[in-house]
Design a protein around this motif. Structure first.
Motif: not given
Length: 213
Positions: A3-7, A38-40, A92-95
Motif C-alpha cells: 500500500g501507500i502511506f501518506i501523512t 486515521t490520526r496520531e 492507501v493510509v492517510l494519517c
C-alpha cells in the motif's frame, strides 16, 4: 501489492483536520485501492487513551521526555494495529501526523534534540517512513490567531505554549522539508481551505497517477 502511506503535517492552526476531512471523500471516490484514514496520537483505543493524557491541560507537570515517550508509545500501538495491516493489505493510509511531528514539537520545540527523538521513534516504528508527506505551512502567529478564533476547538496543553515555541516548531518543519524534498511537499496553508484541499489532491494524484480511477 504494498500500500501507500501518506501523512499530513503542519503547525497548530494549519488546518490539517479540516483539510483531511474534505480530502477523505474525494480520495475514497477516486482511488482504486481502499482508503484508511486515521490520526496520531490516536487511531486505536490504547493510543487514544494516551492522547488524552498527553493533551490534557491539567497535566502541566509533564516532563518533556515523558511527553516524547508517550507519543512514541501511542505511535507504536497505532502502527501495529492500523497502519501496517492496511499497508500490507495494499490500501492507501492517510494519517494526520507521524514522526515529523515528534521531531518538530519534542525534538526542536521542547529542545530534547532531533537525533534523540529520531532514535526513539526509529525504535517505535522499526524505521517505517511515509511514502509522501503533505506539509501544510502557516506562520505561527497566523495559526495561533486561527485557533483563538475557532470557538468550537477545545484548547489542549500544547495550545498553551508561547509564540516562540510554535515558531520553533514551524522552523523545524521547514528544515525537514528542505532536507527531504523527495518525500515532503510544502503546501501554502494561508490560502482558502478549498485551495489547500485542491493542491493536496493534485499533489497526491501527480505522485500516484496509477492508483486513481
Amino acid at each position: 501489492m504494498k500500500g501507500i502511506f501518506i501523512t499530513v503535517e503542519g503547525p497548530d492552526g494549519a488546518g490539517k483536520t479540516s483539510v483531511i476531512e474534505r480530502l477523505i471523500p474525494m480520495l475514497k471516490e477516486q482511488l482504486v485501492p481502499a482508503l484508511v484514514s486515521t490520526r496520531e496520537p490516536g487511531g486505536v483505543r490504547i493510543a487514544e487513551e494516551i492522547r488524552e493524557i498527553i493533551l490534557d491541560p491539567k497535566n502541566t507537570e509533564m516532563d518533556e521526555r515523558t511527553e516524547a515517550i508517550l507519543y512514541a508509545a501511542a505511535r507504536r500501538q497505532h502502527l501495529i494495529q492500523v497502519v501496517l495491516p492496511a499497508i500490507n493489505a495494499g490500501k492507501v493510509v492517510l494519517c494526520d501526523r507521524f514522526v515529523d511531528s515528534s521531531i518538530a514539537y519534542q525534538g526542536v520545540g521542547r529542545g530534547i534534540g532531533v537525533a534523540e527523538v529520531a532514535d526513539l521513534n526509529e525504535f517505535a516504528t522499526e524505521g517505517l517512513a511515509p511514502d509522501l508527506t503533505l506539509y501544510l505551512d502557516v506562520p505561527a502567529e497566523v495559526g495561533l490567531a486561527r485557533i483563538a478564533q475557532n470557538k468550537e476547538r477545545k484548547n489542549d496543553r500544547l495550545d498553551q505554549e508561547k509564540l516562540s515555541f510554535h515558531e520553533k516548531v514551524r522552523a523545524a518543519y521547514l528544515t525537514i522539508y528542505e532536507q527531504q524534498p523527495e518525500r515532503v511537499l510544502l503546501v501554502d496553508a494561508t490560502q482558502t481551505i478549498n485551495q489547500v484541499v485542491a493542491v493536496c489532491l493534485d499533489q497526491i494524484k501527480a505522485k500516484y497517477p496509477t492508483v486513481f480511477k
